[in-house]
Design a protein around this motif. Structure first.
Motif, short mmCIF file in Angstrom:
data_model
loop_
_atom_site.label_atom_id
_atom_site.label_comp_id
_atom_site.label_asym_id
_atom_site.label_seq_id
_atom_site.Cartn_x
_atom_site.Cartn_y
_atom_site.Cartn_z
N SER A 1 -9.83 1.63 13.76
CA SER A 1 -8.78 2.14 13.49
C SER A 1 -8.80 3.45 12.57
O SER A 1 -9.58 3.68 11.86
CB SER A 1 -7.65 1.03 12.70
N TYR B 1 -7.36 3.88 18.10
CA TYR B 1 -8.62 3.35 17.94
C TYR B 1 -9.64 4.18 18.72
O TYR B 1 -9.54 4.67 19.62
CB TYR B 1 -8.59 1.95 18.33
N VAL C 1 -8.61 -9.21 17.07
CA VAL C 1 -8.76 -8.46 15.67
C VAL C 1 -10.16 -8.98 15.33
O VAL C 1 -10.50 -10.18 15.09
CB VAL C 1 -7.56 -9.03 14.80
N ARG D 1 -9.82 -6.87 9.03
CA ARG D 1 -8.52 -6.53 8.40
C ARG D 1 -8.96 -5.72 7.08
O ARG D 1 -9.98 -6.28 6.29
CB ARG D 1 -7.60 -7.46 8.36
N ASN D 2 -8.35 -4.78 6.37
CA ASN D 2 -8.55 -4.46 5.26
C ASN D 2 -7.90 -5.58 4.04
O ASN D 2 -7.22 -6.57 4.49
CB ASN D 2 -7.99 -3.00 4.97
N GLU D 3 -7.83 -5.04 2.50
CA GLU D 3 -7.39 -6.02 1.75
C GLU D 3 -5.82 -5.95 1.77
O GLU D 3 -5.08 -7.10 1.49
CB GLU D 3 -7.64 -5.40 0.36
N GLU D 4 -5.27 -5.16 2.49
CA GLU D 4 -3.62 -5.42 2.77
C GLU D 4 -3.28 -5.99 3.97
O GLU D 4 -2.00 -5.97 4.13
CB GLU D 4 -3.16 -3.64 2.74
N GLY D 5 -4.26 -6.48 4.74
CA GLY D 5 -3.96 -6.88 5.98
C GLY D 5 -3.94 -6.36 7.10
O GLY D 5 -3.54 -6.75 8.34
N LYS D 6 -4.22 -5.05 6.95
CA LYS D 6 -3.72 -4.07 8.19
C LYS D 6 -5.07 -4.24 8.92
O LYS D 6 -6.35 -4.30 8.53
CB LYS D 6 -3.83 -2.61 7.61
N VAL D 7 -5.07 -4.08 10.45
CA VAL D 7 -5.94 -4.37 11.32
C VAL D 7 -6.89 -2.94 11.21
O VAL D 7 -6.45 -1.85 11.20
CB VAL D 7 -5.32 -4.65 12.64
N THR D 8 -8.32 -3.14 10.85
CA THR D 8 -9.08 -2.05 10.96
C THR D 8 -9.95 -2.13 12.08
O THR D 8 -10.68 -0.83 12.29
CB THR D 8 -9.92 -2.10 9.60
N LYS D 9 -10.26 -3.15 12.73
CA LYS D 9 -11.36 -3.13 13.93
C LYS D 9 -10.87 -4.27 14.89
O LYS D 9 -10.37 -5.29 14.53
CB LYS D 9 -12.57 -3.60 13.20
#
Length: 303
Positions: free
Chosen positions: A86, A109, A63, A66-74
């Motif tokens: 993502s 992705y 990983v 992550r965004n502010e919510e903790g979701k994986v973005t990259k």
């Protein structure tokens, strides 16, 4: 849980065989009904380093963001040189996954600089695992960048493969997780079955216990539908070859790319017949080389 052979519920009070690493479970009667098993007299040889799976060896990606919510973005995946972003927005144009080579129809992705896509479910495949139908006790390794013939469904594929360095089997991702399959042409999930006697809804061929082992099939537990894997995923002659991927073999001096010609049909440099459907086209500017995949396909993939 349900038996993966007959799909009936398994009552553990009456005995069963199950895997300690995944959800594979079978009735004792189903496991011994066909000669697809071997008796292990000692488990000591399964405790060495060659058969163990450490947490470090399992992950195929790391990983990056992550965004502010903790979701994986990259993420960074082992098979691609750049980071993958993502996305939940389905592309307007047809895009295909570089892992399973199927159409991108759910979250994925992708690379921001090239045509590289991976389903999120394909990203989750571990780098090393024990394969559910692998008779060799060694773990299989996830590899990319090759074209191969799956040892189980016998389809030619240029996506990810699980490879065993010891016995030489290659499995496409479809066969690596065949318990259930969702198909846009059918409203219910289809379940993989070992033993069944029925006609394939797709081609009409009789399905029986004496069938060709490459003709795996799926059955709907809700309605009267059964089909070979080939009939479920039929998308032309080569459904598991992703257009746009590079072909690294052959005698041509320049890199070649898989293409599917839909409108303009240039003549094949090998046989002279117009190249319809799947072909290999030269990427070198000014070189007009193109050849049918049928004409260029190596003999070991035809067998």
């Amino acid at each position: 849980m349900d038996c993966v052979i007959c799909l009936d519920e398994v009552d553990s009070d009456h005995g069963s065989y199950c895997c300690s690493r995944c959800r594979f479970i079978v009735h004792v009667e189903c496991a011994t009904k066909v000669n697809w098993y071997s008796v292990i007299e000692s488990v000591e040889k399964y405790d060495d380093d060659s058969t163990s799976l450490s947490e470090e060896s399992r992950d195929s990606y790391i990983v990056i963001g992550r965004n502010e919510e903790g979701k994986v973005t990259k993420i960074r995946h082992f098979c691609h040189e750049r980071d993958l972003i993502s996305s939940d927005m389905i592309p307007e144009e047809y895009k295909f996954c570089d892992g399973c080579t199927s159409l991108i129809s759910d979250s994925f992705y992708c690379c921001s600089e090239c045509n590289f896509f991976l389903h999120k479910k394909c990203v989750a495949f571990p780098r090393k695992q024990h394969f559910w139908l692998h008779e060799c006790e060694r773990p299989v390794i996830l590899v990319a960048g090759n074209i191969f013939k799956c040892s189980y469904c016998r389809r030619i594929c240029n996506g990810f493969a699980y490879d065993c360095p010891r016995c030489g089997i290659n499995s496409c991702l479809q066969c690596a997780t065949p318990y259930t399959l969702t198909f846009e042409g059918h409203e219910h999930p289809l379940f993989f079955l070992y033993m069944y006697e029925r006609s394939c809804t797709g081609c009409g061929e009789e399905i029986s216990e004496e069938r060709n082992p490459s003709h795996w099939f799926y059955c709907c537990g809700i309605c009267d539908t059964s089909a070979h894997l080939y009939c479920v995923v039929r998308m032309g002659e080569y459904p598991f070859i992703k257009p746009g991927k590079i072909y690294k073999e052959g005698e041509h001096p320049h890199p070649l790319r898989f293409v599917k010609k839909m409108y303009y049909y240039p003549e094949c440099f090998e046989c002279g017949v117009p190249c319809q459907d799947l072909a290999l086209q030269c990427m070198e500017p000014g070189c007009e080389f193109i050849v049918h995949w049928e004409c260029a396909c190596p003999s070991d993939l035809r067998e």
